[in-house]
Design an enzyme around this catalytic site. Sequence first.
Site, PDB file in Angstrom:
ATOM      1  N   HIS A  34     110.184  56.732 -11.706  1.00  0.00           N
ATOM      2  CA  HIS A  34     109.981  55.952 -10.485  1.00  0.00           C
ATOM      3  C   HIS A  34     109.747  56.895  -9.325  1.00  0.00           C
ATOM      4  O   HIS A  34     110.152  58.064  -9.363  1.00  0.00           O
ATOM      5  CB  HIS A  34     111.200  55.050 -10.202  1.00  0.00           C
ATOM      6  CG  HIS A  34     112.488  55.803 -10.148  1.00  0.00           C
ATOM      7  ND1 HIS A  34     113.175  56.177 -11.283  1.00  0.00           N
ATOM      8  CD2 HIS A  34     113.220  56.280  -9.110  1.00  0.00           C
ATOM      9  CE1 HIS A  34     114.273  56.833 -10.946  1.00  0.00           C
ATOM     10  NE2 HIS A  34     114.319  56.917  -9.631  1.00  0.00           N
ATOM     11  N   HIS A  67     110.322  57.408  -5.225  1.00  0.00           N
ATOM     12  CA  HIS A  67     111.028  56.973  -4.013  1.00  0.00           C
ATOM     13  C   HIS A  67     110.082  57.081  -2.823  1.00  0.00           C
ATOM     14  O   HIS A  67     109.394  58.096  -2.675  1.00  0.00           O
ATOM     15  CB  HIS A  67     112.222  57.886  -3.714  1.00  0.00           C
ATOM     16  CG  HIS A  67     113.298  57.892  -4.745  1.00  0.00           C
ATOM     17  ND1 HIS A  67     114.517  57.269  -4.550  1.00  0.00           N
ATOM     18  CD2 HIS A  67     113.369  58.442  -5.979  1.00  0.00           C
ATOM     19  CE1 HIS A  67     115.288  57.450  -5.611  1.00  0.00           C
ATOM     20  NE2 HIS A  67     114.618  58.167  -6.498  1.00  0.00           N
ATOM     21  N   GLU A 108     119.343  59.522 -11.555  1.00  0.00           N
ATOM     22  CA  GLU A 108     120.344  58.584 -12.087  1.00  0.00           C
ATOM     23  C   GLU A 108     119.752  57.668 -13.151  1.00  0.00           C
ATOM     24  O   GLU A 108     120.459  57.274 -14.073  1.00  0.00           O
ATOM     25  CB  GLU A 108     120.878  57.700 -10.954  1.00  0.00           C
ATOM     26  CG  GLU A 108     121.689  58.441  -9.903  1.00  0.00           C
ATOM     27  CD  GLU A 108     121.975  57.552  -8.691  1.00  0.00           C
ATOM     28  OE1 GLU A 108     121.918  56.313  -8.805  1.00  0.00           O
ATOM     29  OE2 GLU A 108     122.249  58.113  -7.622  1.00  0.00           O
TER      30      GLU A 108
HETATM   31  P1  AMP Z   1     117.098  58.489  -9.191  1.00  0.00           P
HETATM   32  O1  AMP Z   1     118.336  59.202  -8.765  1.00  0.00           O
HETATM   33  O2  AMP Z   1     115.836  59.186  -8.772  1.00  0.00           O
HETATM   34  O3  AMP Z   1     117.115  58.145 -10.662  1.00  0.00           O
HETATM   35  O4  AMP Z   1     117.068  57.135  -8.367  1.00  0.00           O
HETATM   36  C1  AMP Z   1     117.635  55.952  -8.830  1.00  0.00           C
HETATM   37  C2  AMP Z   1     117.792  55.064  -7.622  1.00  0.00           C
HETATM   38  O5  AMP Z   1     117.941  53.732  -8.065  1.00  0.00           O
HETATM   39  C3  AMP Z   1     119.004  55.388  -6.749  1.00  0.00           C
HETATM   40  O6  AMP Z   1     118.572  55.725  -5.433  1.00  0.00           O
HETATM   41  C4  AMP Z   1     119.829  54.069  -6.775  1.00  0.00           C
HETATM   42  O7  AMP Z   1     120.410  53.794  -5.520  1.00  0.00           O
HETATM   43  C5  AMP Z   1     118.780  53.049  -7.162  1.00  0.00           C
HETATM   44  N1  AMP Z   1     119.262  51.866  -7.846  1.00  0.00           N
HETATM   45  C6  AMP Z   1     120.112  51.795  -8.890  1.00  0.00           C
HETATM   46  N2  AMP Z   1     120.300  50.524  -9.262  1.00  0.00           N
HETATM   47  C7  AMP Z   1     119.537  49.764  -8.447  1.00  0.00           C
HETATM   48  C8  AMP Z   1     119.302  48.362  -8.320  1.00  0.00           C
HETATM   49  N3  AMP Z   1     119.892  47.475  -9.119  1.00  0.00           N
HETATM   50  N4  AMP Z   1     118.459  47.934  -7.358  1.00  0.00           N
HETATM   51  C9  AMP Z   1     117.864  48.812  -6.520  1.00  0.00           C
HETATM   52  N5  AMP Z   1     118.037  50.153  -6.594  1.00  0.00           N
HETATM   53  C10 AMP Z   1     118.868  50.612  -7.538  1.00  0.00           C
END
Ligand code: AMP
Length: 115
Positions: free
Chosen positions: A102, A104, A97
């Site tokens: 990053h 996880h 997203e």
């Molecule tokens: P990815 O799909 O690997 O790009 O992970 C992006 C992650 O960021 C997702 O799990 C979202 O829930 C998380 N995320 C998006 N916005 C925020 C935020 N403001 N604070 C904390 N996590 C977030």
Amino acid sequence: MVDPNCIFCKIAQGDIPAEKIYDDGTVFAIRDINPKAPTHVLVIPYEHVEALSDADPALVAAAARCFEVAPAIARDLGVAETGYRLVANQGPDSGQEVPHFHLHILAGRRLGSMG
Ligand code: AMP
Ligand code: ZN
């Protein structure tokens, strides 16, 4: 580099408030806003580095730093013994997203098989 439209850059800069549960000036960690496990933390480089496929030296260093600090963060979170999964999504099929590299950290339950 900072991307003014990037949500993780905004968090890094303090433009969007978030509690940094780890911060060493190179990478920081926050709890995921939409957790997929009882413990779900994101380890994020300050530097806006997009995709692993960029093969940029800054990205390699930032990605390595995320892996380097993840075990200590997991220990602080109390999940080092029970275990955790490290995930780095890359590209559309992974469901990525946020196009700012990053890691996880997922833990706190049996995560099941991958896929
Ligand atoms: P990815 O799909 O690997 O790009 O992970 C992006 C992650 O960021 C997702 O799990 C979202 O829930 C998380 N995320 C998006 N916005 C925020 C935020 N403001 N604070 C904390 N996590 C977030
Ligand atoms: Zn960014």
